[in-house]
Design a protein around this motif. Structure first.
Motif, mmCIF file in Angstrom:
data_model
loop_
_atom_site.group_PDB
_atom_site.id
_atom_site.type_symbol
_atom_site.label_atom_id
_atom_site.label_comp_id
_atom_site.label_asym_id
_atom_site.label_seq_id
_atom_site.Cartn_x
_atom_site.Cartn_y
_atom_site.Cartn_z
ATOM 1 N N ILE A 1 -5.305 3.251 18.928
ATOM 2 C CA ILE A 1 -5.477 1.957 19.591
ATOM 3 C C ILE A 1 -4.525 1.861 20.784
ATOM 4 N N SER A 2 -4.894 1.025 21.753
ATOM 5 C CA SER A 2 -4.147 0.931 23.006
ATOM 6 C C SER A 2 -3.063 -0.140 22.962
ATOM 7 N N LEU A 3 -2.456 -0.351 21.805
ATOM 8 C CA LEU A 3 -1.331 -1.263 21.647
ATOM 9 C C LEU A 3 -0.215 -0.528 20.915
ATOM 10 N N GLY A 4 1.032 -0.871 21.237
ATOM 11 C CA GLY A 4 2.153 -0.217 20.587
ATOM 12 C C GLY A 4 3.340 -1.143 20.430
ATOM 13 N N ALA A 5 4.505 -0.559 20.264
ATOM 14 C CA ALA A 5 5.713 -1.339 20.024
ATOM 15 C C ALA A 5 6.000 -2.300 21.172
ATOM 16 N N GLN A 6 5.647 -1.932 22.402
ATOM 17 C CA GLN A 6 5.850 -2.826 23.538
ATOM 18 C C GLN A 6 5.034 -4.112 23.411
ATOM 19 N N ASP A 7 3.972 -4.064 22.625
ATOM 20 C CA ASP A 7 3.111 -5.225 22.424
ATOM 21 C C ASP A 7 3.438 -5.960 21.122
ATOM 22 N N GLY A 8 4.568 -5.623 20.500
ATOM 23 C CA GLY A 8 4.968 -6.273 19.260
ATOM 24 C C GLY A 8 4.316 -5.703 18.020
ATOM 25 N N ILE A 9 3.699 -4.532 18.126
ATOM 26 C CA ILE A 9 3.020 -3.926 16.988
ATOM 27 C C ILE A 9 4.014 -3.106 16.175
ATOM 28 N N ASP A 10 3.905 -3.169 14.846
ATOM 29 C CA ASP A 10 4.686 -2.313 13.970
ATOM 30 C C ASP A 10 3.797 -1.861 12.816
ATOM 31 N N ASN A 11 4.316 -0.968 11.997
ATOM 32 C CA ASN A 11 3.548 -0.441 10.874
ATOM 33 C C ASN A 11 3.202 -1.565 9.901
ATOM 34 N N ILE B 1 0.875 -1.174 0.000
ATOM 35 C CA ILE B 1 0.000 0.000 0.000
ATOM 36 C C ILE B 1 0.910 1.222 0.000
ATOM 37 N N PRO B 2 1.042 1.913 -1.118
ATOM 38 C CA PRO B 2 1.913 3.092 -1.146
ATOM 39 C C PRO B 2 1.333 4.221 -0.312
ATOM 40 N N LEU B 3 2.207 5.003 0.290
ATOM 41 C CA LEU B 3 1.779 6.110 1.131
ATOM 42 C C LEU B 3 0.867 7.069 0.382
ATOM 43 N N LEU C 1 7.089 4.924 3.402
ATOM 44 C CA LEU C 1 6.727 5.186 2.009
ATOM 45 C C LEU C 1 5.723 4.165 1.490
ATOM 46 N N TYR C 2 5.728 2.962 2.061
ATOM 47 C CA TYR C 2 4.706 1.978 1.727
ATOM 48 C C TYR C 2 4.546 1.040 2.916
ATOM 49 N N PHE C 3 3.443 0.324 2.929
ATOM 50 C CA PHE C 3 3.106 -0.525 4.070
ATOM 51 C C PHE C 3 2.879 -1.947 3.590
ATOM 52 N N MET C 4 3.438 -2.901 4.337
ATOM 53 C CA MET C 4 3.287 -4.315 4.037
ATOM 54 C C MET C 4 2.317 -4.934 5.041
ATOM 55 N N PRO C 5 1.057 -5.125 4.690
ATOM 56 C CA PRO C 5 0.084 -5.662 5.653
ATOM 57 C C PRO C 5 0.480 -7.052 6.144
ATOM 58 N N HIS C 6 0.341 -7.274 7.444
ATOM 59 C CA HIS C 6 0.661 -8.574 8.029
ATOM 60 C C HIS C 6 -0.084 -8.726 9.353
ATOM 61 N N PRO C 7 -0.343 -9.958 9.782
ATOM 62 C CA PRO C 7 -0.999 -10.182 11.077
ATOM 63 C C PRO C 7 -0.087 -9.763 12.227
ATOM 64 N N PRO C 8 -0.629 -9.608 13.436
ATOM 65 C CA PRO C 8 0.213 -9.290 14.603
ATOM 66 C C PRO C 8 1.264 -10.370 14.824
ATOM 67 N N LYS C 9 2.422 -9.957 15.289
ATOM 68 C CA LYS C 9 3.518 -10.893 15.523
ATOM 69 C C LYS C 9 3.337 -11.694 16.808
ATOM 70 N N GLN C 10 2.483 -11.238 17.681
ATOM 71 C CA GLN C 10 2.238 -11.953 18.920
ATOM 72 C C GLN C 10 0.806 -11.701 19.372
ATOM 73 N N THR C 11 0.293 -12.592 20.192
ATOM 74 C CA THR C 11 -1.064 -12.432 20.697
ATOM 75 C C THR C 11 -1.048 -11.563 21.949
ATOM 76 N N THR C 12 -2.156 -10.884 22.202
ATOM 77 C CA THR C 12 -2.288 -10.045 23.378
ATOM 78 C C THR C 12 -3.499 -10.493 24.185
ATOM 79 N N GLU C 13 -3.455 -10.207 25.452
ATOM 80 C CA GLU C 13 -4.547 -10.568 26.350
ATOM 81 C C GLU C 13 -5.846 -9.912 25.892
ATOM 82 N N TYR C 14 -6.936 -10.675 25.955
ATOM 83 C CA TYR C 14 -8.234 -10.130 25.567
ATOM 84 C C TYR C 14 -8.553 -8.913 26.432
ATOM 85 N N GLY C 15 -8.962 -7.846 25.801
ATOM 86 C CA GLY C 15 -9.298 -6.622 26.509
ATOM 87 C C GLY C 15 -8.174 -5.619 26.563
#
Length: 390
Positions: free
Chosen positions: A299-309, A105-107, A263-277
């Protein structure tokens, strides 16, 4: 296609599972009506093309990485021929290439919808700030001069972004109903205004000992320094060049970002699971509490939760604890729902709303763009794996 911005990515209900176990990859579901071949065209994105072939377009890297003849599975070109003639083989032919490589997905396709927002910790309070405006006016606009403290060592001619602290975000209180919201709007000093209004509304931000996620900083303009602190003057002078909103006292100042987005985004699933809620929508940009395709959510998740662009989530309305009025013989005229025992309540299923892709990640939070939806997404909705079934 993303160029048709009001059209969500459509998928067909009839799918055919393809096993790629020999390549060490998860099974990928193909659309039942996929063509034998497809010639990549200028303006396509990998999300669009994968949406033509797959039920889950964010899994496009898996199906292309299973082909050893693809030198770089992250890049395809206009003129490439994608072959799906055989279920156990997905081939990419060189073809008469006619342009630059296509990213997922180009910017340029989504930048008009992105809000130039960021999240900072308490350190934002130490940033240089606007202390006054030309002719002692209350607001500054294009071409006017504003005065700032804390820029003594900066060079004349340097450009700066002007940011406004707008919200204080805290970890969601999972004991509260998702239909009850708290707002923590900030004034020019960064202090909470109980009933203030900004572009973000209905952020769930209870303060009762909950983890601080950060402070939202909204870009309100760009200015150029024209004079430093000289002659005993304790304020630098900046000319407002590109205002988004009127500049006011207390707005913070930082250097201009060379490249705020990928400059572009590579869609992918989360790298790790997070606690429900733990992962929820905490705000919707420019809306009260509801958003749809091409709206920005915090959203209330960030790099500490394994999230990236590029991380993709599915969005779900949290199922209510519904009173079983038949089993309990509940009657609203005589009893309140609070007085009903937990044994007489039924946990209803969560309800799917759509998908969102992260485009800007911070330590404890991130911003995402709603890519498609079947119903509006609201503040408090749960974030799950994009393949979640319930």
């Amino acid at each position: 296609m993303l160029t048709r911005l009001k059209t969500p990515v459509r998928v067909c209900a009839a799918v055919l599972a393809v096993s790629l176990a020999t390549a060490g990859l998860a099974a990928v579901e193909l659309r039942g009506d996929h063509p034998d071949t497809y010639v990549v065209k200028k303006g396509d994105t990998l999300w669009d093309i994968a949406g033509r072939f797959l039920k889950r377009p964010w899994l496009w890297p898996e199906i292309w990485q299973a082909n050893p003849q693809v030198k770089n599975p992250h890049l395809i070109y206009p003129g490439d021929v994608l072959s799906l003639a055989y279920l156990n083989r997905v081939g990419v032919q060189a073809g008469p290439r006619t342009g630059n490589a296509i990213g997922a997905i180009p910017l340029s396709e989504i930048e008009p919808f992105l809000k130039d927002l960021r999240v900072m910790d308490e350190s934002y309070r130490t940033l240089p700030y606007v202390v006054g405006i030309e002719e002692d006016q209350l607001r500054g606009v294009s071409g006017q001069v504003v005065y700032a403290r804390g820029l003594a060592s900066s060079d004349v001619g340097r450009r700066f972004q002007i940011l406004r602290p707008t919200y204080k975000f805290s970890r969601l209180d999972r004991t509260m109903c998702c239909d009850i919201h708290w707002r923590k709007d900030l004034d020019f000093q960064g202090n909470v205004i109980p009933d203030g209004k900004t572009f973000w509304t209905n952020a769930i931000t209870p303060d009762k000992g909950h983890e601080l996620l950060g402070y939202e900083m909204q870009k309100v303009g760009v200015a150029t320094m024209t004079r430093g602190e000289v002659g005993g003057i304790e304020a630098s002078t900046l000319r407002v060049d590109d205002p988004i909103k009127e500049i006011r006292e207390g707005d913070r100042i930082v250097p201009v970002d060379a490249q705020p987005y990928d400059l572009y985004f590579m869609p992918h699933p989360p790298k790790q699971t997070t606690e429900y809620g733990r992962g929820r929508i905490v705000a919707v940009a420019d809306m009260f509490s509801t958003g749809g395709p091409r709206d920005v959510i915090a959203i209330s998740l960030g790099a500490q939760d394994g999230i990236d662009n590029g991380t993709v989530f599915s969005l779900w309305r949290v199922g209510a604890n519904k009173v079983d009025r038949v089993a309990d013989r509940y009657h609203r005229g005589f009893r309140t729902e609070e007085s009903v025992s937990d044994g007489a309540k039924v946990r209803l299923p969560d309800e799917f709303a759509g998908h969102a892709m992260v485009f800007r990640t911070f330590d404890k939070m991130a911003y995402a763009l709603i890519m498609d939806s079947i119903k509006p997404a609201r503040v408090g909705y749960e974030l799950k794996h994009p393949d979640a079934a319930y």
